[in-house]
Scaffold this active site. Structure first.
Site, short mmCIF file in Angstrom:
data_model
loop_
_atom_site.label_atom_id
_atom_site.label_comp_id
_atom_site.label_asym_id
_atom_site.label_seq_id
_atom_site.Cartn_x
_atom_site.Cartn_y
_atom_site.Cartn_z
N GLU A 55 -13.46 0.54 21.56
CA GLU A 55 -14.62 0.39 22.42
C GLU A 55 -14.21 0.09 23.86
OE1 GLU A 55 -15.64 -1.86 18.53
OE2 GLU A 55 -13.85 -1.15 19.59
N ARG A 187 4.01 11.10 0.81
CA ARG A 187 5.08 10.13 1.10
C ARG A 187 5.09 9.78 2.59
NH1 ARG A 187 10.69 12.20 -1.79
NH2 ARG A 187 10.12 11.82 -3.98
N ARG A 210 9.99 15.17 3.20
CA ARG A 210 10.54 16.39 3.79
C ARG A 210 9.50 17.51 3.80
NH1 ARG A 210 13.76 14.35 0.07
NH2 ARG A 210 13.37 16.02 -1.44
N PRO A 272 7.34 6.52 -15.69
CA PRO A 272 6.31 5.97 -16.58
C PRO A 272 6.29 4.45 -16.68
CG PRO A 272 7.37 7.87 -17.58
CD PRO A 272 8.15 7.55 -16.35
N LEU A 274 7.21 2.04 -14.47
CA LEU A 274 6.66 1.40 -13.28
C LEU A 274 5.19 1.76 -13.09
CD1 LEU A 274 7.58 -0.44 -10.94
CD2 LEU A 274 7.92 1.63 -9.59
#
Length: 349
Positions: A55, A187, A210, A272, A274
């Site tokens: 603003e 990512r 990448r 799997p 985590l």
């Protein structure tokens, strides 16, 4: 008074301007000042911590008195807080703005209340304009502001029958190049990318973002969770940013540490074990699943135990996006509720 079409158009422009600002501790905010006839007087956006808020940035492009009688269209409720900059609500009042249209309420306890301050000064205020679009832009910041931890996206790739790998452990590549390119884009948008030591030891990932022309200009902070040692020659140790290693399996502690470091968005890409731990703990704010039209069978499921003993305890999600990426399907979903459990990762990570 409901927002006019000119004000809605201005809000969409303000959201575009907000997107120019950096992703960080402060929200991305844009502002457009409209004359009484709906024409644009000035525009502004927040360029990062310590700089003018959107603003005030817009007001700075006008001469003294140039905003008298104007409408301010802002993507977030004007703040009511004096920090490194003054309260935006007061700046708008002092500038003679007579109407303020904004998208989302400020969720931060010490800075919200700008709308009430504006109304008390006789300014007409309309809230909730293009709120969904604004939430899509700064949803992760809102999560961090409300919960005191980063917004967590849990990602996995799977076969059509729900497997993350073949029985021999091979998983490159389940999905095609279009899906993998989308992963790298996500990512690059994240503040940190998180994996477990199991993934580091099995896949030796670089954890860089990448694109077709090389590495993205912005790279996520690489984070490894787990007690096992990461080899000195691991690819992650050559990451352009120094990786963080957490021998603790307490996910809430990890997230609190990352939040203290200014990380607003976490991208969990660690396999799997985590992924399941974050979901079981109620710490997944978003799920991103890439589904390939391939069948693998076997036991290497994309998710393991997520603390669902019966169908009545199923973790329900709302699909927010679905796309075709080459031959693969991308599904993005958010939990309908956030069951909380002690956020501890099993030793196998």
């Amino acid at each position: 008074m409901a927002a006019s079409e000119a004000e809605r158009t201005a809000m969409r422009r303000a959201l575009d301007l907000a997107g120019r600002g950096p992703v960080g501790v402060n929200p991305q905010v844009g502002a457009v000042l409209l004359a009484r006839d709906g024409t644009t007087l000035a525009e502004g956006w927040h360029r990062g911590a310590g700089t003018a808020h959107a603003e005030v940035d817009a007001l700075s492009h006008l001469p003294h008195g140039g905003a008298a009688g104007a409408t301010a269209v802002v993507t977030l409720e004007p703040c009511n807080h004096t920090g490194r900059t003054g309260p935006c609500a007061l700046a708008l009042i002092d500038a003679g703005v007579t109407r303020v249209v904004y998208a989302l309420d400020d969720p931060v306890a010490y800075s919200h209340g700008g709308a009430d301050r504006l109304r008390a000064a006789g300014v007409d205020v309309e809230a909730g304009v293009e709120a969904d679009a604004a939430r899509a832009l700064i949803g992760p910041w809102i999560t961090a502001a409300r919960l005191g931890r980063p917004h967590v996206t849990v990602k996995w790739a799977q076969s059509l029958d729900g497997r993350a790998a073949a029985d021999d452990g091979t998983s490159q590549w389940i999905t095609g190049p279009e899906a993998r390119a989308d992963v790298h884009r996500r990512r690059a948008d994240a503040g940190a990318i998180v994996v477990g030591t199991g993934t580091v030891l099995a896949d030796d990932p670089a954890l860089t973002a990448r694109g077709p022309d090389g590495a993205y200009a912005t790279q996520p902070l690489p984070v490894v969770i787990g007690a096992r040692e990461t080899p000195q020659d691991a690819a992650i140790r050559r990451h352009p940013r120094h990786p963080l290693f957490f021998p603790s399996h307490d996910l809430e502690t990890v997230l609190a540490d990352l939040h203290q470091r200014g990380v607003q968005r976490v991208f969990v890409e660690g396999g799997p074990t985590l992924a399941s731990a974050f979901i079981a703990a109620g710490l997944a704010d978003e799920v991103v699943a890439y589904i390939a039209p391939v069948l693998l069978g076997g036991g290497r499921l994309a998710l393991t135990d997520i603390a669902v003993p019966t169908i009545a305890a199923a973790r329900r999600l709302a699909v927010t996006d679905m796309q075709r990426l080459g031959d693969d399907l991308l599904v993005v979903a958010t939990p309908i509720d956030h069951p909380r459990a002690h956020a501890t990762l099993a030793e196998g990570a």
